[in-house]
Design an enzyme around this catalytic site. Structure first.
Site, PDB file in Angstrom:
ATOM      1  CE1 TYR A 584      -3.448  -2.631  -0.197  1.00 17.67           C
ATOM      2  CE2 TYR A 584      -2.818  -3.302   2.019  1.00 17.67           C
ATOM      3  CZ  TYR A 584      -3.537  -3.523   0.849  1.00 17.67           C
ATOM      4  OH  TYR A 584      -4.337  -4.635   0.732  1.00 17.67           O
ATOM      5  NE  ARG A 632      -0.130  -6.210   9.836  1.00 13.06           N
ATOM      6  CZ  ARG A 632      -0.933  -7.282   9.648  1.00 13.06           C
ATOM      7  NH1 ARG A 632      -1.426  -7.557   8.460  1.00 13.06           N
ATOM      8  NH2 ARG A 632      -1.227  -8.059  10.657  1.00 13.06           N
ATOM      9  NE  ARG A 732      -6.314 -17.456   4.783  1.00 12.72           N
ATOM     10  CZ  ARG A 732      -5.342 -16.586   4.528  1.00 12.72           C
ATOM     11  NH1 ARG A 732      -4.395 -16.374   5.432  1.00 12.72           N
ATOM     12  NH2 ARG A 732      -5.307 -15.919   3.392  1.00 12.72           N
TER      13      ARG A 732
END
Length: 772
Positions: A584, A632, A732
């Site tokens: 990003y 992050r 997950r």
């Protein structure tokens, strides 16, 4: 394969792989003509002792009981591992090992082969490869890590080698150590360490290792540069090592056998056979000696190859079957060996650890041994470790009960106390409407919070409409969005003990794409928007070409992050995370693959980090002092080289960046990797990203969150107890089980997780099921 279709076999090399294959084939096909060519004498040896695990011994026993009976008669058995770290010793028991002299192993295998009728020719060079291929149905390339056969067939086999940096020298000693022993000692040059194990009643293998910088500071590179005759030892280095470990040798000497300094080479081959030539053992693959795997792999290669030749209808099918069976198994062990190898290469970074934590780091370094596994093997050792962990947590001013599993120890960042070490990762839900989170987000985050996690993280929330990844991504740039987030925060705080964090970021060149289930990273077919990036380079060939950001654009992005941070604080979030990963916007500034600028925001790492540091400084200025900020990062691009650019963002860059982030007010670094380039080649595997978090934590002294392929209670307990990371972000598994943390507590008999009163009856029932 019938004996009539397989008539003759030749082995280039008489090591464990070649000899044991010959034994197994001759047992099945007594009329088969097998010749083993070994250039060395029958009583030559290199490496002194070999170690076996119980699993390997059982595999050998199943394949040839006669061989294992003779081998076991000469075994030295033990079950303990001793670690002496800078003068403090700890023992872990409950392991099962057996070893014997390598020379005796080869003699036993050679004798067994000759009894069966194998033609074993010692001190004999193999005939030319072309001749062997013409005269034999199968040619075994068992000629070691420097295999001439593999080099001759490199075009067909596609070998790949990786030279490592640590230096080691392989000795023995006549001091009879009684178990696996690791010695770590300090010197004026740096740390040296020894891997030691007994192989008979009077002698032990003694491998000395150090990092390259220490090796050079000690002047040992000069010793290595002195030419030696074949079989001659580096006597000066051997005397040096005797002095370094004098206290532990207790008057005994080191013994050499062509001993000198080496650097380990990791060997992979794309193909394990070509025509009728097949690779076995070190010719096919290597795995670092710190997990004692070379002989194991060689013997198990032999078992698999002999089985395939017996089973299949022709040589081509058999060699393919052998590779199909062995390559995944070997790849798994090589991953563990690589993790262990890299841990030892970086051992000096752990010298600041308390001995209790250093020992646990060492024992669990390859990820094959875990906290829970050790608790089964040696409950007394784990009880000592638990007591140390409890004492450390209490010393930090936090309450914790005796016997609390590591993952349930509380943790503090600034004034926020995390009730445990489990984080629900930010997971994109693509369910916002005009950037406003919906009831889906309330249920998603609320369920995981009431499920007991220490921290639940909102998905990446965009600071501007242009900064969205997809039309379904949430934002935090207007009042409606802030009000919706406040409702979610209030629910979490009012109904659980969990903290809740907000992650903000800007999509950059990865924006204007479809939601995941319509095609991840696929560009929108309509309704798209202009995307921004440091340079006009699209993420994928079919992605929109981004506009290169001006300084005014940069200032606007900084201001947008500040505005979103203010709103997040007002909404009541406990932690703010800045998203500088996964390709990003800020991530694309950090990576040289996507940042080709020549101004103050491009070029050096310091320049490429400028935007991220400006955002962090500005956000820290408006974010409450009592609440932590996380950043992050992608700790590597997983791109070793790219034409015209060179390597991408690396682990070294990540350490340097983490230091900058900590200096600018980041309280914790959330360590992910990759997703920055379509040229990436990630080295996937269990906990494959945790070593990056570990390295940053040790070298920078900044807390870390590890994320990616962390999936089990064992993983979380091991990571926290070893100090590889402070928090474990799990994604997950939380999608499948919102109460993952509760269930982890129940599975461990831990009752310290806050349970909503509405659900307490269910937990009571679960406990009755477990303990009727």
């Amino acid at each position: 394969m019938t004996s009539s279709s397989l008539r003759t076999v030749a082995s280039i090399g008489g090591g464990p792989a070649g000899l044991f294959t010959a034994i197994l084939l001759k047992k099945t096909h007594p009329d088969l003509g097998i010749t083993v060519y070994e250039r060395n004498a029958a009583d030559d040896t290199f490496g002194f002792g070999v170690v076996f695990s119980e699993e390997t011994l059982q595999n050998i026993a199943d394949a040839d009981p006669e061989s294992i009976d003779r081998i076991q008669a000469e075994f030295r058995h033990w079950s303990a591992i001793d670690v002496d770290f800078l003068g403090t010793t700890e023992r872990s028991d409950g392991h099962a090992f057996a070893a014997l002299e390598r020379k005796r192993l080869l003699q036993i295998l050679g004798e067994r082969a000759r009894e069966l009728g194998v033609d074993v020719r010692y001190e004999t060079e193999a005939p030319p490869l072309a001749e062997l291929r013409r005269r034999h149905d199968v040619v075994l390339a068992a000629d070691g890590v420097n295999s001439p056969t593999r080099r001759a067939l490199a075009d067909e086999l596609s070998p790949r080698t990786e030279g490592r940096t640590a230096r080691y020298a392989w000795f023995a000693t006549d001091r009879p150590f009684d178990c696996f022993t690791f010695l770590i000692v300090d010197t004026p040059h740096g740390l040296f360490w020894a891997h030691i194990y007994p192989f008979d009643d009077t002698r032990s293998t003694f491998i000395v290792e150090t990092d390259e910088a220490t090796w050079r500071r000690a002047g040992l590179d000069a010793n290595a540069a002195v030419p030696r005759r074949p079989g001659e030892n580096d006597e000066a280095s051997m005397r040096f090592c005797e002095e370094v470990f004098a206290e532990h040798l207790d008057g005994h000497r080191l013994i050499g056998n062509n001993s000198g300094w080496l650097a380990f080479t990791v060997m992979h081959n794309e193909q394990w056979s070509t025509g009728n030539v097949v690779l076995l053992g070190d010719a096919a693959h290597t795995a670092h000696f710190s997990i004692g795997s070379g002989t194991k792999l060689a013997l198990e290669d032999a078992i698999a190859l002999a089985g395939a030749l017996d089973r299949e209808h022709d040589v081509e099918a058999a060699l393919k079957s052998y590779a199909d069976e062995r390559k995944p198994v070997v790849a798994s062990l090589q991953r563990s060996a690589q993790t262990s190898l890299e841990w030892f290469e970086g051992l000096p970074r752990y010298r600041h650890l308390a001995p209790e934590q250093f020992v646990f780091q060492l024992l669990t370094r390859s990820q094959r041994i875990t906290y829970d596994n050790l608790r089964l093997r040696d409950p007394d050792y784990v009880a000592r470790l638990d007591a140390w962990l409890v004492g450390r947590t209490r010393a930090a001013g936090l309450e914790v009960a005796d016997g609390t599993p590591p993952m349930f120890h509380p943790f503090r960042l600034r004034d926020r106390v995390f009730p445990n070490r489990i984080v629900v990762s930010p997971m994109a839900q693509y369910s916002a409407v005009d950037g406003v989170p919906t009831d889906w987000h309330l249920v998603h985050l609320g369920a995981r919070a009431t499920g007991g996690a220490g921290l639940v993280m909102a998905e990446m929330t965009c600071v501007t409409p242009q900064g969205r990844i997809t039309p379904g991504c949430p934002g935090l740039w207007n009042d409606a969005q802030q009000q919706a987030w406040t409702r979610i925060v209030d629910f979490v705080h009012g109904n659980s003990a969990s903290l809740i964090g907000m992650q903000i970021g800007h999509s950059g060149r990865k924006g204007s794409t479809k939601v995941m289930w319509e095609g991840i990273d696929d560009p929108l077919e309509s309704g798209g928007w202009e995307v921004l990036a440091p340079s006009p380079l699209p993420y994928r060939p079919d992605s929109p070409v981004p506009r290169e950001m001006t300084h005014d654009d940069i200032a606007a992005v900084v201001a947008a992050h500040v505005a979103s941070a203010r709103r997040a604080a007002e909404a009541g979030f406990d932690l703010l995370e800045l998203h500088y990963a996964h390709g990003y916007l800020v991530s694309s500034f950090l990576s040289p693959l996507s940042n080709r600028r020549t101004d103050a925001y491009g070029g050096s790492l310091e320049n490429r980090a400028r935007l991220g540091l400006e955002i962090l400084d500005a956000v820290r200025g408006v974010w409450p002092d009592d609440r932590p900020i996380s950043v992050r990062i992608s700790a590597t691009d997983w791109v070793e080289s790219l034409e015209g650019v060179g390597p991408g963002f690396t682990g070294d860059d990540a350490v340097a960046l983490a230091r900058m982030l900590a200096a600018h007010g980041a309280d914790v670094v959330d360590v992910s990797t990759g997703q920055t380039s379509t040229d990436a080649a990630p080295k996937y595997g269990r906990l494959y990203q945790t070593p990056f978090a570990d390295r940053i934590r040790q070298e920078c002294g900044v807390p870390t969150i590890t994320v990616g392929a962390v999936a089990s209670v064992e993983d979380a307990n091991t990571i926290v107890a070893a100090g590889r990371a402070d928090l474990c972000a799990i994604a997950r598994p939380h999608l499948v089980d919102p109460s993952w943390t509760w269930n982890a507590a129940l599975d461990q008999g831990f009752e310290g997780v806050a349970v909503p009163k509405q659900y307490q009856a269910g937990l009571s029932a679960r406990r009755r099921e477990q303990h009727p």
